[in-house]
Design an enzyme around this catalytic site. Sequence first.
Site, short mmCIF file in Angstrom:
data_model
loop_
_atom_site.label_atom_id
_atom_site.label_comp_id
_atom_site.label_asym_id
_atom_site.label_seq_id
_atom_site.Cartn_x
_atom_site.Cartn_y
_atom_site.Cartn_z
N LYS A 204 19.15 62.61 54.24
CA LYS A 204 19.93 62.98 53.05
C LYS A 204 19.44 64.32 52.48
CE LYS A 204 22.32 62.95 49.29
NZ LYS A 204 23.76 63.12 49.24
N CYS A 258 22.66 67.59 42.99
CA CYS A 258 22.24 67.26 44.37
C CYS A 258 21.69 68.49 45.08
CB CYS A 258 23.43 66.70 45.16
SG CYS A 258 23.88 65.04 44.64
N1 LIG Z 1 26.89 61.61 41.93
C1 LIG Z 1 26.93 61.99 43.19
O1 LIG Z 1 27.85 62.65 43.62
C2 LIG Z 1 25.83 61.58 44.15
C3 LIG Z 1 26.06 61.73 45.52
C4 LIG Z 1 25.08 61.33 46.41
C5 LIG Z 1 23.89 60.82 45.91
N2 LIG Z 1 23.67 60.70 44.58
C6 LIG Z 1 22.39 60.14 44.13
O2 LIG Z 1 22.61 58.83 43.62
C7 LIG Z 1 21.67 58.55 42.57
C8 LIG Z 1 22.41 58.14 41.31
O3 LIG Z 1 23.20 59.26 40.92
P1 LIG Z 1 24.42 59.13 39.91
O4 LIG Z 1 25.21 60.39 40.03
O5 LIG Z 1 25.08 57.80 40.05
O6 LIG Z 1 23.61 59.14 38.52
P2 LIG Z 1 24.19 58.80 37.08
O7 LIG Z 1 23.32 59.48 36.12
O8 LIG Z 1 25.67 59.01 37.05
O9 LIG Z 1 23.98 57.20 36.97
C9 LIG Z 1 22.74 56.58 36.96
C10 LIG Z 1 22.83 55.40 36.01
O10 LIG Z 1 21.60 54.69 36.09
C11 LIG Z 1 21.27 54.22 34.80
N3 LIG Z 1 19.84 53.90 34.78
C12 LIG Z 1 18.78 54.71 34.68
N4 LIG Z 1 17.63 54.02 34.78
C13 LIG Z 1 17.98 52.72 34.95
C14 LIG Z 1 17.26 51.52 35.13
N5 LIG Z 1 15.93 51.52 35.17
N6 LIG Z 1 17.95 50.37 35.25
C15 LIG Z 1 19.30 50.36 35.23
N7 LIG Z 1 20.04 51.49 35.08
C16 LIG Z 1 19.39 52.64 34.95
C17 LIG Z 1 21.70 55.35 33.89
O11 LIG Z 1 21.89 54.90 32.58
C18 LIG Z 1 23.01 55.78 34.56
O12 LIG Z 1 24.14 55.10 34.04
C19 LIG Z 1 20.82 59.80 42.42
O13 LIG Z 1 19.67 59.69 43.22
C20 LIG Z 1 21.72 60.88 43.00
O14 LIG Z 1 20.99 61.99 43.47
C21 LIG Z 1 24.62 61.05 43.68
#
Ligand SMILES: NC(=O)c1ccc[n+]([C@@H]2O[C@H](COP(=O)([O-])OP(=O)(O)OC[C@H]3O[C@@H](n4cnc5c(N)ncnc54)[C@H](O)[C@@H]3O)[C@@H](O)[C@H]2O)c1
Length: 398
Positions: A204, A258
């Site tokens: 990744k 990212c």
């Molecule tokens: N958004 C994208 O396009 C994308 C694509 C590929 C990978 N990712 C990866 O996926 C992961 C999540 O990204 P995202 O965009 O969904 O983030 P985001 O910020 O949209 O969502 C994360 C959620 O997790 C919650 N959270 C934080 N700590 C927590 C805990 N201890 N228990 C429960 N909930 C908790 C937050 O309140 C939030 O709602 C990251 O590692 C990101 O790099 C994101």
Amino acid sequence: MIYSKKICVIGLGYIGLPTAALLANRGYDVHGVDVVQSTVEIINRGEIHIVEPELDTFVKAAVNSGKLKADLKPAAADVFIIAVPTPFHEGYVPNIDYVVSATKAIVPYVKKGDIVILESTSPVGTTDKVEDVLKEEGIDTSKLYIAHCPERVLPGHIMRELVENDRIVGGTTPEATKATVEFYNTFVDGEVLSTDAKTAEMAKLTENSFRDTNIAFANELSILCDKFDIDVWELIALANRHPRVNILQPGAGVGGHCIAVDPWFIVHAGGKAAKMIRTAREVNTYKTEWAIEKIKNAALEFENEHGRKAKVACMGLAFKPDIDDLRESPALYITRRLISDGLDVLAVEPNVEGFKEFALVNYNNALEQADVITFLVAHKEFKNLNTQTELDFCGVLN
Ligand SMILES: NC(=O)c1ccc[n+]([C@@H]2O[C@H](COP(=O)([O-])OP(=O)(O)OC[C@H]3O[C@@H](n4cnc5c(N)ncnc54)[C@H](O)[C@@H]3O)[C@@H](O)[C@H]2O)c1
């Protein structure tokens, strides 16, 4: 292997909520968890707190059918999916605190035979860390299947890509890999590829570093072309006609949570061995500083010529075209810097309403009033505008 039907998804953001909603629509009982109360309440009303096409329909159907419930706390399940943020601390040091606290939160609920999946983009070794945390909390992890399955969806197309994309699964043991692959095969049409946890983590990070490095090449070309008085967009289009050349497009830098973040996970762990990946990050960061200097010089030239301060239109604040996401956005950084350095800025972002930090101006009004115009993001609204500027950093006028 027979799966029972309960899934617990920790973190209901851009990745966790679409995943939870998709699984619920496929018939799984899904218990979604988030630490933000308002997020939990919104989802339990069958509504969504983020912008993503089709997600509202999936969430509404999932909640109405009783298959998706959101909560502040995890619950017993057969599969736990961790999808919490993985940003960095000061100095580009990876921050896996959210992963650690999400792992601790599931401790009272995991039982023999459960699958624990880390979906968050993670530094190499984080899946092992998840296992270590569970062990430290007294869980016999030899009875669990622990794996990493990184997410690679494109915002705006998440519901489709969750199903269609190929996935990489790397377990901490071959048995964990196998069990997790079987789980993803129940809802993914793309191929689900098996490896170990570290390789999956690095894959990744590699994907995002590849794009960062390619964009750095394009950004360096754009600076060289400015020096040589060559149109970089034409140059790249011509070079890309070579059957084995595919240069990405330059911009005002590189943004988003990212591509602008993940390469640092490699650099932090790789040290001097990560020379090119670090340099790519530096080139992309430098491109933003270079753009700021160009805009300031244009404003100064105007002031010297006209005896008054220039009004500078900053066209676009998001980190890429046609979205409202401002995370790690070079366009926002540029605009903030110009404002803090005392320039008279007309900030434009057609995808954002009610920005708190400074006033936003409609793009037509901004163009009418501006003495200096800079295009920072190639939003569709800016295409085919009857205007000219040398400060088109995103090539929207080309
Ligand atoms: N958004 C994208 O396009 C994308 C694509 C590929 C990978 N990712 C990866 O996926 C992961 C999540 O990204 P995202 O965009 O969904 O983030 P985001 O910020 O949209 O969502 C994360 C959620 O997790 C919650 N959270 C934080 N700590 C927590 C805990 N201890 N228990 C429960 N909930 C908790 C937050 O309140 C939030 O709602 C990251 O590692 C990101 O790099 C994101």
